[in-house]
Write a protein that holds these residues in place. Sequence first.
Motif, short mmCIF file in Angstrom:
data_model
loop_
_atom_site.label_atom_id
_atom_site.label_comp_id
_atom_site.label_asym_id
_atom_site.label_seq_id
_atom_site.Cartn_x
_atom_site.Cartn_y
_atom_site.Cartn_z
N MET A 145 -36.26 -46.39 -23.90
CA MET A 145 -35.60 -45.91 -25.29
C MET A 145 -36.22 -44.51 -24.98
O MET A 145 -36.10 -43.75 -25.36
CB MET A 145 -36.53 -46.82 -26.37
CG MET A 145 -36.06 -48.45 -26.17
SD MET A 145 -36.89 -49.14 -27.93
CE MET A 145 -38.04 -50.12 -27.07
N GLY A 146 -37.69 -44.34 -24.77
CA GLY A 146 -38.04 -42.80 -24.30
C GLY A 146 -36.77 -41.73 -24.28
O GLY A 146 -36.85 -40.56 -24.56
N CYS A 198 -33.46 -47.18 -29.96
CA CYS A 198 -34.68 -46.21 -29.66
C CYS A 198 -35.44 -45.84 -30.88
O CYS A 198 -36.98 -45.74 -30.41
CB CYS A 198 -34.61 -44.73 -28.80
SG CYS A 198 -33.41 -43.86 -30.38
N CYS A 199 -35.68 -46.02 -31.72
CA CYS A 199 -36.49 -46.08 -33.60
C CYS A 199 -36.26 -46.66 -33.46
O CYS A 199 -37.56 -47.52 -34.50
CB CYS A 199 -35.62 -44.80 -34.09
SG CYS A 199 -34.21 -44.93 -35.21
N THR A 246 -42.28 -44.60 -30.34
CA THR A 246 -41.94 -44.77 -28.91
C THR A 246 -44.22 -44.78 -28.76
O THR A 246 -44.66 -45.27 -28.21
CB THR A 246 -42.11 -43.77 -28.55
OG1 THR A 246 -40.24 -44.43 -28.86
CG2 THR A 246 -41.68 -44.49 -26.34
N PRO A 256 -38.99 -50.02 -31.55
CA PRO A 256 -40.29 -50.19 -30.96
C PRO A 256 -40.58 -50.24 -32.02
O PRO A 256 -41.87 -51.20 -32.80
CB PRO A 256 -40.90 -48.35 -30.79
CG PRO A 256 -39.76 -48.10 -29.98
CD PRO A 256 -38.51 -48.25 -31.03
N ALA A 281 -40.01 -49.52 -23.40
CA ALA A 281 -40.87 -48.14 -23.69
C ALA A 281 -40.05 -47.00 -23.48
O ALA A 281 -39.39 -45.86 -23.96
CB ALA A 281 -42.00 -47.98 -24.72
#
Length: 308
Positions: free
Chosen positions: A103-104, A295-296, A73, A299, A100
């Motif tokens: 997800m962050g 989430c990884c 991210t 990005p 982003a």
Amino acid sequence: PDAPRSPSQTPRVLESRTPMVDLLEMMGNFSDDDNATFLDYDAAPCHNQYCPLFQRVAPVFLAVTCAAAVLGTGMLLVALAKLPRAWDWPQSRALVAQLATGMGLFAALLPAVAGGIGQGWRLGEGLCRLTHLLWHWSLFAQGLLVGSNSCSTVWGRWDPRSRRLAVAIWAGALVLATPAALASGTVTATETSCIRRSVDVLSPVYLLHLALSLCSFLLLPAALLVATLAVPRLRASWQPGIVANWLFWGLWAPFGVGLAAEFLLQARLLQPTCGSFERFDHVLGLSQGLGVLHCCLGPAVLLATRLC
């Protein structure tokens, strides 16, 4: 499962209640002696070894995923700031920045989840529900963002129209996440646990949360896929950027199926057997683990499709 069961809903628990544990059920209810779960199926106890395996593996998995998500991210945000002209529709800067953010926010909750699994939940009932609220808020917001991007060009520019849509999406996602917070809670077992469902499987608040989750993870992407195949204009607009955005649904769809199967088992619409609960625990845990990877991986895929 998470909530106390009645004999009409699930098999009787001899020494402890089995958690249908997923990666957000922070530890579950373990038995007092050897962390094995004993269920009475025709007077023959069944031993479910999922809980001790989950407690060993989940914290490490979440810690590694969180570290990768923070790195990915951060790189995505740097690319947004340093290469403004590299982003256009279907991956506009406004859309990618919001993805982003989602997800962050999701990744920021992983340390608390990992700590709760490994050490027991010590943050109280209120923060347990807040964690579930923020967790699902980020998921629903990302789903709505991807959905809006798949069927319109509204994110092609950052104007009053797209700003109003952004506000509506994040406010709507917060409303959609509220039943998840109300259905979650803490239980006291060997150690206090923050669990995904602290109410009965047939309670209105859980049924509402289940319906919203199935709509977000299964029905919405299925409807958009059918519409895209049926409408030439939408089909012609498909580009690598849009396909990359669908990674979110591809990773979370198995968990949506798992939630539906869990409900059928808990409501006794499917007849459980000695092995079915243990196999289902593993499948549900793996499916949510797959979803957490968004989430990884998100990005990285967004960067790859734009910068390569």
